[in-house]
Design a protein around this motif. Structure first.
Motif, PDB file in Angstrom:
ATOM      1  N   TRP A  23       0.847  -1.185   0.000  1.00  0.00           N
ATOM      2  CA  TRP A  23       0.000   0.000   0.000  1.00  0.00           C
ATOM      3  C   TRP A  23       0.886   1.239   0.000  1.00  0.00           C
ATOM      4  N   SER A  24       0.421   2.289  -0.632  1.00  0.00           N
ATOM      5  CA  SER A  24       1.192   3.537  -0.643  1.00  0.00           C
ATOM      6  C   SER A  24       1.083   4.269   0.702  1.00  0.00           C
ATOM      7  N   THR A  25       0.052   3.953   1.487  1.00  0.00           N
ATOM      8  CA  THR A  25      -0.123   4.565   2.801  1.00  0.00           C
ATOM      9  C   THR A  25       0.896   3.962   3.767  1.00  0.00           C
ATOM     10  N   LYS A  45      -5.874   2.451   4.497  1.00  0.00           N
ATOM     11  CA  LYS A  45      -5.109   2.002   3.340  1.00  0.00           C
ATOM     12  C   LYS A  45      -6.023   1.750   2.131  1.00  0.00           C
ATOM     13  N   SER A  46      -7.137   1.070   2.362  1.00  0.00           N
ATOM     14  CA  SER A  46      -7.992   0.624   1.263  1.00  0.00           C
ATOM     15  C   SER A  46      -8.963   1.689   0.768  1.00  0.00           C
ATOM     16  N   GLU A  98      -1.704  -4.096  -1.738  1.00  0.00           N
ATOM     17  CA  GLU A  98      -2.850  -3.465  -2.392  1.00  0.00           C
ATOM     18  C   GLU A  98      -3.803  -4.544  -2.892  1.00  0.00           C
TER      19      GLU A  98
END
Length: 182
Positions: A23-25, A45-46, A98
């Protein structure tokens, strides 16, 4: 309907290899039996929103059961802690990689039956079941997903009883009732 899809995914997912795109978070979602924060972290995140599994199902039920968990017996509290941790651990890949909101939802529901059964749902007392069903409510059990989920849990408990893995409580009563002994 989603539960049946989730069961299919649970059976087939080990057969499919996938790569993990983190995830980019930033940050890690940590499974814990002491809080429901895992679901808030996964939501961050999602971004699945209020109808996604995290905010639309898991977090409200987790918080509601946590609020009444002191009403559970020692055995009921142990079941709840183990189940909470199991359900969160079942989403560890989704918390790291992701994935779509649909996959989070389906994979989460695929984990419910084994988490409930492996954590001792079949051995809960009638009083613990009452607390559980007061939280879940009639709508939670009678929805399409709820019926499929609860039916699978009942079937699992009956199988455990027949295999000698459970010899007490409501499961014994259920089997005796189904066999016409009561």
């Amino acid at each position: 309907m989603h539960f049946l899809k989730a069961a299919t995914i649970a059976i087939l997912s080990p057969l499919v290899s996938a790569t993990c795109t983190p995830w980019s978070t930033p940050g890690t979602c940590t499974a814990t039996s002491s809080s429901c924060d895992f679901y808030t972290c996964l939501e961050s995140k999602s971004g699945c929103g209020p109808t996604g599994y995290e905010l639309g199902y898991a977090l409200p039920f987790c918080n509601a059961i946590t609020a009444v968990s002191s009403n559970l017996s020692v055995n009921g509290q142990a079941w709840y802690s183990a189940t909470k941790l199991c359900l969160q651990n079942a989403l560890s890949v989704e918390a790291s990689c992701e994935t779509s909101c649909t996959n989070i939802y389906l994979n989460a529901f695929a984990s419910h039956v084994p988490c409930y059964l492996d954590s001792g749902f079949c051995e809960l007392s009638g009083a613990d079941l009452k607390v559980f069903f007061q939280v879940v409510g009639v709508a939670g059990v009678t929805s399409n997903d709820g019926l499929a989920l609860f039916g699978a849990v009942l079937q699992g408990c009956v199988t455990k009883y027949q295999n000698g893995q459970v010899n007490m409580g409501w499961t014994k009563w259920l089997v005796r009732t189904l066999n016409g002994e009561i």
